[in-house]
Scaffold this active site. Sequence first.
Site, PDB file in Angstrom:
ATOM      1  N   LYS A 102       0.849  -1.199   0.000  1.00 32.25           N
ATOM      2  CA  LYS A 102       0.000   0.000   0.000  1.00 32.25           C
ATOM      3  C   LYS A 102       0.876   1.237   0.000  1.00 32.25           C
ATOM      4  O   LYS A 102       1.903   1.271   0.652  1.00 32.25           O
ATOM      5  CB  LYS A 102      -0.877   0.017   1.255  1.00 32.25           C
ATOM      6  CG  LYS A 102      -2.163  -0.765   1.133  1.00 32.25           C
ATOM      7  CD  LYS A 102      -2.971  -0.699   2.419  1.00 32.25           C
ATOM      8  CE  LYS A 102      -3.571   0.657   2.626  1.00 32.25           C
ATOM      9  NZ  LYS A 102      -4.427   0.707   3.844  1.00 32.25           N
ATOM     10  N   HIS A 104      -0.625   4.278   0.695  1.00 32.99           N
ATOM     11  CA  HIS A 104      -1.375   5.291   1.419  1.00 32.99           C
ATOM     12  C   HIS A 104      -1.816   4.691   2.750  1.00 32.99           C
ATOM     13  O   HIS A 104      -1.806   3.478   2.928  1.00 32.99           O
ATOM     14  CB  HIS A 104      -2.600   5.744   0.620  1.00 32.99           C
ATOM     15  CG  HIS A 104      -3.587   4.633   0.378  1.00 32.99           C
ATOM     16  ND1 HIS A 104      -3.417   3.703  -0.636  1.00 32.99           N
ATOM     17  CD2 HIS A 104      -4.720   4.276   1.035  1.00 32.99           C
ATOM     18  CE1 HIS A 104      -4.414   2.841  -0.607  1.00 32.99           C
ATOM     19  NE2 HIS A 104      -5.215   3.161   0.394  1.00 32.99           N
TER      20      HIS A 104
END
Length: 216
Positions: A102, A104
Amino acid sequence: MADFRKDFIAFCIEQGVLKFGPHVTKSGRTTPYFFNAGLFNTGAALERLAQFYAKAILASGLKFDMLFGPAYKGIVLAAGAAMALAREGRNVPFAFNRKEAKNHGERGDLVGAPLAGRVLIVDDVLTAGTAVRESFDIIEGCGAIVAGVVISLDRMERGQGDLSAVREIEKRHGIPVVSIASLDDLMIWLGDRAEFRQNLDAIREYRQLYGVAHHA
């Protein structure tokens, strides 16, 4: 054979996870039995499976500080095993990886407790050992140590060479691989039940072709 190993084999058959009859594997071999851990797909089945993992881990005597589950099947197995171990009085952290990192929010490809100390990898079965190799890279990349691997069933079957996938991992990485049950255990269980004689004979024949020696 420990009682939990016998109970695990009976449980696998009852759940339809372990089935008998010709089945073609990815390697092209026609095996007389098929094990699909993905069929432990209810809350009750997963809870019982986790208890078997906890029993096998504790019986092994392995020293470890936390659990790691390789995505995807290992995620559920490591989480379940951690809960079952907690019920047995052994509360340990666990973590797992994402297939895609990921960029974010909670960044990175790891979820759960920080990887530290002696880490026990929890997975279903070992075939090519790819997930274990990837797990090694992740764990050692964080400065932690792989304590071993625990799986549900050791098929005790040769890979590309003379060794089984389990033995290849043990030899390559110098760590133990623990299983809830092995092909040895399955054959002993079948041998005690006349109604499974035909299945036992078929597995014996298959083992002569593709099996490895009994584990020490």
